[in-house]
Design an enzyme around this catalytic site. Structure first.
Site, PDB file in Angstrom:
ATOM      1  N   TYR A   1       0.887  -1.105  -0.004  1.00  0.00           N
ATOM      2  CA  TYR A   1      -0.137  -0.177  -0.085  1.00  0.00           C
ATOM      3  C   TYR A   1       0.956   1.010   0.069  1.00  0.00           C
ATOM      4  O   TYR A   1       0.526   2.146  -0.234  1.00  0.00           O
ATOM      5  CB  TYR A   1      -0.921   0.021   1.394  1.00  0.00           C
TER       6      TYR A   1
ATOM      7  N   ASP B   1      -2.543 -18.351   0.879  1.00  0.00           N
ATOM      8  CA  ASP B   1      -3.683 -19.027   0.024  1.00  0.00           C
ATOM      9  C   ASP B   1      -4.193 -20.288   0.906  1.00  0.00           C
ATOM     10  O   ASP B   1      -5.543 -20.129   1.133  1.00  0.00           O
ATOM     11  CB  ASP B   1      -3.044 -19.536  -1.166  1.00  0.00           C
TER      12      ASP B   1
ATOM     13  N   ASP C   1      -5.992  -6.997   4.441  1.00  0.00           N
ATOM     14  CA  ASP C   1      -7.016  -6.374   3.931  1.00  0.00           C
ATOM     15  C   ASP C   1      -8.178  -7.291   3.470  1.00  0.00           C
ATOM     16  O   ASP C   1      -9.300  -7.542   3.572  1.00  0.00           O
ATOM     17  CB  ASP C   1      -6.684  -5.310   2.811  1.00  0.00           C
TER      18      ASP C   1
ATOM     19  N   ASP D   1     -11.962  -9.132   5.257  1.00  0.00           N
ATOM     20  CA  ASP D   1     -13.185  -9.199   4.409  1.00  0.00           C
ATOM     21  C   ASP D   1     -13.675 -10.648   4.438  1.00  0.00           C
ATOM     22  O   ASP D   1     -15.137 -10.903   4.710  1.00  0.00           O
ATOM     23  CB  ASP D   1     -13.139  -8.648   3.106  1.00  0.00           C
TER      24      ASP D   1
END
Ligand code: IPM
Ligand code: MG
Length: 357
Positions: free
Chosen positions: A141, A223, A247, A251
Site C-alpha cells: 500500500y 492461500d 485487507d 473481509d
C-alpha cells in the site's frame, strides 16, 4: 475523565452509524460520570466536494489534538472512478499514515444468536473468536507506485516492501495480544514466493523466540489461510499479517460473523492515539435509508474506550449492552434473516438502554 474525540463521519452510511456510536459514548459518559467532547472534521468524498482534498490539513490537526478518532466510512459511486486523481480512499490511507497507526486490530467473533446468519455451517462457527492484527502503514500500500511506457502500451507497478522494524513492531503487538487471549499467533505470508515474506517469516521467528517463547507460533501461507478461514475458523487466535493480505482476509473473516455490519476495528500507533472504525464501507446502496447496522461502529467505540481512554469497564459495558440487545432479538435488517427488524437509530437506542455500570 475528560476526553476529546474527533468524529470523521465520512460518506454513505458513515454519518448514520457515527450518530449511534456517539449516542452510546454519551450514554457511557452519563452512566460512568465522564466528559467527552466531540468535534467533527471532513474526510473522504465529502471532503473532496467541500475542499477538493480527501484529507484536509485541518482534519489531521484536529485528530492530532484529540485523544481518539472515530470514523464512519469513506467512498461512494460519485467518486469511484479509479482513474480519478483524487479519491476518498486517499483520505483514509492518509490519516492512518499521518497518525502513525501501524497496527490494525480486527476482532472476529460470532454471536451465538447469529450463528444462522452466516452462510457457513453452524458447527464450523462454534468457538470462532479471533483477532486479525493487520500491518497498516507499510507493505504494497505504501511502497511506491508508478507507470512506464511499454511496448504493449504501459507498465504499472506497486512495490511491496517491509523493513525489519515494521515487522518487529507488529509481531510484538500480535504476541502481546495473544498473551491476553489463547496464547497463539498465526503469521500469514507468501514466503514460498515473495522475498518480503521471507524477511517477514525470519523476523517473526526471531522476535517470537527471543521475546515470546511462551506464545505458540505457527506460519501459514496466505492461500492456505484463505482456505482454513472457512474450513476451521475456530482454530485461529491471533493472526498477524501484512497490509494487503490483512485487507483481503478480514473481509473474508467478516462473513463468519454473519454481517460486515457487526465488526469493529482499531488502528493504533505508539502511545494511546487510535482511530476506530467499523470494517464495513460506506454502503451507498442503503445510505440515507436509516437501516444500516451501527453495531460495528458501536463496538469500535468500545475499542476506543479500551485502547485510547483506558476505560476497560466502560468498554465491557458497551460490549455487554450490544450482546444483550442481540440476544434479546434486536436486529437490523442485515441480521434479521427475514424476520422483524429495527432501524439504525432504534438499534443505537437499544444499546444505550442496556448500558449500566
Ligand atoms: C479497509 C478498506 C481500505 C483498505 C480501503 C478503503 C482503502 O478496504 O479498511 O479494509 O484497503 O485498507
Ligand atoms: Mg478492506
Amino acid at each position: 475523565m475528560e476526553a476529546k474525540i474527533t468524529l470523521l463521519r465520512g460518506d454513505g452510511v458513515g454519518p448514520e452509524v457515527i450518530a449511534e456510536a456517539r449516542k452510546v459514548l454519551e450514554g457511557v459518559a452519563s452512566v460512568f460520570g465522564h466528559t467527552f467532547t466531540f468535534s467533527e472534521a471532513l474526510i473522504g468524498g465529502i471532503a473532496i466536494d467541500e475542499t477538493g482534498n480527501p484529507l484536509p490539513d485541518e482534519t489531521i490537526a484536529m485528530c492530532r489534538a484529540s485523544e481518539a478518532v472515530l470514523l464512519g466510512a469513506v467512498g461512494g459511486p460519485k467518486w469511484s472512478d479509479p482513474m480519478a486523481p483524487v479519491r476518498p480512499e486517499q483520505g483514509l490511507l492518509g490519516i492512518r499514515k499521518a497518525l502513525g497507526l501501524f497496527a490494525n486490530l480486527r476482532p472476529v467473533k460470532v454471536h451465538p444468536a447469529l450463528l444462522e446468519a452466516s452462510p457457513l455451517k453452524v458447527d464450523r462457527l462454534k468457538g470462532v473468536d479471533m483477532l486479525v492484527m493487520r500491518e497498516l502503514t507499510g507493505g504494497i500500500y505504501f511502497g511506491g507506485t508508478g507507470r512506464e511506457a511499454h511496448e504493449s502500451g504501459e507498465l504499472a507497478f506497486d512495490r511491496m516492501a517491509y523493513t525489519t522494524l515494521e515487522i518487529e513492531r507488529i509481531v510484538r503487538c500480535a504476541a502481546l495480544a495473544a498473551r491476553m487471549r489463547r496464547n497463539k499467533v498465526t503469521s500469514v505470508d507468501k514466503a514460498n514466493v515473495l522475498e518480503v515474506s521471507r524477511l517477514w517469516r525470519s523476523t517473526v521467528d526471531r522476535v517470537m523466540a527471543a521475546e515470546f517463547p511462551d506464545v505458540e507460533l505457527e506460519h501459514i501461507l496466505v492461500d492456505a489461510a484463505a482456505m482454513f478461514l472457512i474450513q476451521k475458523p475456530a482454530s485461529f487466535d491471533v493472526m498477524v499479517t501484512g497490509n494487503m493480505f490483512g485487507d483481503i482476509l478480514t473481509d473474508e473473516a467478516s462473513v463468519l460473523a454473519g454481517s460486515m455490519g457487526m465488526l469493529p476495528s482499531a488502528s493504533l500507533g505508539e502511545g494511546g492515539m487510535g482511530l476506530y472504525e467499523p470494517i464495513h464501507g460506506s454502503a451507498p446502496d442503503i445510505a440515507g435509508q436509516g437501516i444500516a447496522n451501527p453495531t460495528g461502529t458501536i463496538l469500535s467505540a468500545a475499542m476506543l474506550l479500551r485502547h485510547s481512554l483506558n476505560l476497560e469497564a466502560e468498554a465491557a459495558a458497551v460490549e455487554l449492552a450490544v450482546n444483550s440487545a442481540i440476544t434479546e432479538g434486536v436486529r437490523t435488517i442485515d441480521i434479521a434473516d427475514g424476520g422483524a427488524s429495527v432501524n439504525t437509530c432504534e438499534m443505537g437506542d437499544a444499546v444505550v438502554a442496556r448500558l449500566s455500570k
